[in-house]
Enzyme design. Structure first.
Site, PDB file in Angstrom:
ATOM      1  N   LYS A 129     -54.693 -51.110  58.475  1.00 37.76           N
ATOM      2  CA  LYS A 129     -55.927 -51.461  57.785  1.00 37.76           C
ATOM      3  C   LYS A 129     -55.934 -52.903  57.299  1.00 37.76           C
ATOM      4  CE  LYS A 129     -54.735 -48.333  53.922  1.00 37.76           C
ATOM      5  NZ  LYS A 129     -53.699 -48.950  53.130  1.00 37.76           N
ATOM      6  N   LYS A 145     -42.648 -57.544  50.613  1.00 41.46           N
ATOM      7  CA  LYS A 145     -43.778 -57.957  49.765  1.00 41.46           C
ATOM      8  C   LYS A 145     -43.414 -59.163  48.903  1.00 41.46           C
ATOM      9  CE  LYS A 145     -46.761 -53.969  49.732  1.00 41.46           C
ATOM     10  NZ  LYS A 145     -47.607 -53.048  48.957  1.00 41.46           N
ATOM     11  N   LYS A 154     -48.815 -51.179  65.584  1.00 42.05           N
ATOM     12  CA  LYS A 154     -49.626 -50.062  65.067  1.00 42.05           C
ATOM     13  C   LYS A 154     -50.964 -50.532  64.490  1.00 42.05           C
ATOM     14  CE  LYS A 154     -48.612 -49.343  60.256  1.00 42.05           C
ATOM     15  NZ  LYS A 154     -48.693 -48.417  59.194  1.00 42.05           N
TER      16      LYS A 154
HETATM   17  P1  ATP Z   1     -51.363 -51.518  55.508  1.00 38.98           P
HETATM   18  O1  ATP Z   1     -52.091 -52.159  56.659  1.00 38.98           O
HETATM   19  O2  ATP Z   1     -51.899 -51.916  54.154  1.00 38.98           O
HETATM   20  O3  ATP Z   1     -49.883 -51.574  55.639  1.00 38.98           O
HETATM   21  P2  ATP Z   1     -51.600 -48.966  56.693  1.00 38.98           P
HETATM   22  O4  ATP Z   1     -52.888 -48.869  57.457  1.00 38.98           O
HETATM   23  O5  ATP Z   1     -50.376 -49.258  57.470  1.00 38.98           O
HETATM   24  O6  ATP Z   1     -51.749 -49.996  55.534  1.00 38.98           O
HETATM   25  P3  ATP Z   1     -50.623 -47.142  54.658  1.00 38.98           P
HETATM   26  O7  ATP Z   1     -51.482 -47.220  53.444  1.00 38.98           O
HETATM   27  O8  ATP Z   1     -49.310 -47.827  54.656  1.00 38.98           O
HETATM   28  O9  ATP Z   1     -51.490 -47.610  55.921  1.00 38.98           O
HETATM   29  O10 ATP Z   1     -50.391 -45.637  55.070  1.00 38.98           O
HETATM   30  C1  ATP Z   1     -51.145 -44.541  54.648  1.00 38.98           C
HETATM   31  C2  ATP Z   1     -50.777 -43.368  55.534  1.00 38.98           C
HETATM   32  O11 ATP Z   1     -51.338 -43.539  56.847  1.00 38.98           O
HETATM   33  C3  ATP Z   1     -49.270 -43.201  55.748  1.00 38.98           C
HETATM   34  O12 ATP Z   1     -48.951 -41.835  55.696  1.00 38.98           O
HETATM   35  C4  ATP Z   1     -49.035 -43.760  57.131  1.00 38.98           C
HETATM   36  O13 ATP Z   1     -47.940 -43.159  57.763  1.00 38.98           O
HETATM   37  C5  ATP Z   1     -50.327 -43.426  57.844  1.00 38.98           C
HETATM   38  N1  ATP Z   1     -50.622 -44.416  58.892  1.00 38.98           N
HETATM   39  C6  ATP Z   1     -50.898 -45.721  58.699  1.00 38.98           C
HETATM   40  N2  ATP Z   1     -51.139 -46.348  59.861  1.00 38.98           N
HETATM   41  C7  ATP Z   1     -51.018 -45.419  60.844  1.00 38.98           C
HETATM   42  C8  ATP Z   1     -51.152 -45.444  62.285  1.00 38.98           C
HETATM   43  N3  ATP Z   1     -51.471 -46.547  62.940  1.00 38.98           N
HETATM   44  N4  ATP Z   1     -50.950 -44.300  62.960  1.00 38.98           N
HETATM   45  C9  ATP Z   1     -50.632 -43.153  62.299  1.00 38.98           C
HETATM   46  N5  ATP Z   1     -50.494 -43.061  60.968  1.00 38.98           N
HETATM   47  C10 ATP Z   1     -50.683 -44.176  60.222  1.00 38.98           C
END
Ligand code: ATP
Ligand code: LTN
Length: 337
Positions: free
Chosen positions: A205, A120, A202
Site C-alpha cells: 500500500k 524504519k 509484493k
Molecule cells: P506497507 O506498504 O505499509 O508496508 P503493506 O501493504 O505491506 O503495508 P501491512 O500493513 O504491512 O501491509 O500488512 C497488513 C496485512 O496484509 C499483513 O497481514 C500482511 O501479511 C498482509 N499483506 C500485505 N501485503 C500483502 C500482499 N501483497 N499479499 C498478501 N498479503 C499481504
C-alpha cells in the site's frame, strides 16, 4: 477433573492493521479474506492500530480520517460487530498500560534486533523515537491482553510475534501463568499478491506507483485499467510456470477471487490471448470487491453507526483487557484497592 468440566471456549484470534494508507488487494487476499472466514469458527478481535501509527509522524486530521476509514473498511468486510469485537486501539487504554509493564520485561538487546526497527530507523532517520523502539512491546500488549491463541500475521510480523511469545514465557516463568502464549496463524489461501508493474516484488500500500497496486476503494474503471496494463510476458499462453511471474500473479488473484484451480484456469483460457485473461481477472476482482465497496459507501457516511460500533467494540474489548491487566498487575506486586 475440575478442568474437564470447565466450559470450552472457542479459540481466540486477534489481528490489527495500521491505518497508514488505504489497503490493497494484497491486504485483502492475504489478510482480510482470512479474517472474514475465521470470524465463523473463532472468537475474533480485529482492530485498527492507531497507536502504532504515530511511531511515524502523522498529520492529525489525516490520522483521524484514515483511522475512521480503516474502521469502516473492517466493518465492510462483513464482520458482525455483535459477534466479533471490532475496535480502535486508542479507545482501549489498557493497551498502553500493559505496554509499559511489558517494556520492563523486554531486554534492550532483543528489541534492538527487530528488523522493522532497523529499517524504519533508516527510513525515518530524523525521528527515531522511543515509540518506534517499543512498537513490538505495544504489539505484544495487543495480543497478550486478550489471551489470544492465534495471530494471523504476514511474514514481516513473524519476528514481532516471536518476541511476544518470548515475553509471555518470560513473564509466566517469573510470576506464574498469566498470559496465553500465542501461535502464528497461517491462512488457508495464503495468497501473496505481487505488484502489477513489478511481479517480483509484493503489492504494497505504500508503493508510490499507483498502477502497481489495486486499492480496495478503486472504481471498477480504475481496476480494469490497472489490470489491462499489468506487466506479463511475451509467450501469450495462460499457464502457471517458473519465470512467468506476471501471469502467475494474475492466475493466483483470479483463483482467489473465483475459487478455480490453476488447471481449470489454464483450460478456460486455452487458445485465448492475455487480453481476454486480463479482462476476466479484472472482472473477478471487481466482483470480489463489490460487496465490500457497497458496504463501505453506506458505513463511511453513517457517523452515528460507526460511533456506536466503536463504542461497543471499545467496551467489550476493554472488559476483557482489564481482566488480564488486573491479573498481571497483581502478579507484579502493585497494591490493589
Ligand atoms: P506497507 O506498504 O505499509 O508496508 P503493506 O501493504 O505491506 O503495508 P501491512 O500493513 O504491512 O501491509 O500488512 C497488513 C496485512 O496484509 C499483513 O497481514 C500482511 O501479511 C498482509 N499483506 C500485505 N501485503 C500483502 C500482499 N501483497 N499479499 C498478501 N498479503 C499481504
Ligand atoms: N504490526 C502489524 C499491525 C499490528 C498487529 C498487532 C498485528 C499491530 N498490533 C497485533 C497482529 C497483532 C502490522 O504492521 N501489520
Amino acid at each position: 477433573m475440575e478442568n474437564n468440566t470447565a466450559p470450552e471456549r472457542k479459540k481466540r484470534v486477534l489481528s490489527l492493521i495500521q491505518p497508514t494508507a488505504v489497503p490493497t488487494l494484497g491486504n485483502h487476499l492475504g489478510a482480510f479474506k482470512n479474517w472474514q472466514s475465521m470470524s465463523e469458527d473463532y472468537d475474533c478481535l480485529f482492530g485498527v492500530a492507531d497507536l502504532h501509527a504515530i511511531t511515524v509522524r502523522q498529520e492529525p486530521a489525516a490520522l483521524r480520517k484514515q483511522s475512521t476509514e480503516m474502521y469502516a473498511l473492517l466493518l465492510s468486510l462483513g464482520l458482525d460487530p455483535d459477534k466479533s469485537i471490532v475496535f480502535m486501539q486508542s479507545h482501549v487504554p489498557q493497551h498502553a498500560q500493559l505496554c509499559w509493564l511489558l517494556n520492563c520485561y523486554t531486554q534492550f538487546g532483543e528489541a534492538s534486533r527487530m528488523t522493522q526497527f532497523k529499517e524504519k530507523s533508516q527510513k525515518h532517520a530524523d525521528n527515531i523515537n522511543l515509540g518506534l523502539f517499543a512498537y513490538p512491546t505495544l504489539m505484544a500488549a495487543d495480543i497478550l491482553l486478550y489471551q489470544s491463541d492465534f495471530v494471523p500475521v504476514g511474514a514481516d510480523q513473524k519476528q514481532h510475534l516471536e518476541l511476544t511469545r518470548n515475553i509471555a514465557e518470560r513473564f509466566n516463568g517469573v510470576h506464574g501463568k498469566c498470559f496465553t502464549v500465542p501461535e502464528p496463524f497461517i491462512g488457508k489461501a495464503g495468497a501473496r499478491v505481487m505488484s502489477l508493474q513489478d511481479p517480483t516484488s509484493k503489492m504494497s500500500k505504500s508503493d508510490p506507483n499507483p498502477k502497481a497496486s489495486v486499492s480496495l476503494l478503486d472504481t471498477p474503471e480504475q481496476i480494469m485499467k490497472k489490470f489491462k496494463s499489468a506487466v506479463t510476458d511475451s509467450e501469450a499462453c495462460v499457464r502457471y510456470a517458473d519465470g512467468k511471474d506476471g501471469i502467475n500473479n494474475l492466475m493466483s488473484i483470479y483463483s482467489c477471487c473465483t475459487g478455480k484451480s490453476y488447471e481449470e484456469i489454464e483450460n478456460e483460457f486455452a487458445g485465448k490471448g492475455y487480453g481476454d485473461f486480463k479482462v476476466a481477472v479484472a472482472e473477478s476482482v471487481i466482483e470480489e470487491l463489490r460487496p465490500l465497496q457497497e458496504n463501505y459507501k453506506r458505513f463511511i457516511n453513517d457517523t452515528a453507526y460507526l460511533n456506536e460500533c466503536m463504542a461497543k467494540g471499545a467496551e467489550k474489548a476493554s472488559r476483557l483487557a482489564q481482566r488480564t491487566l488486573d491479573k498481571c498487575m497483581k502478579k507484579i506486586g502493585f497494591k490493589q484497592i
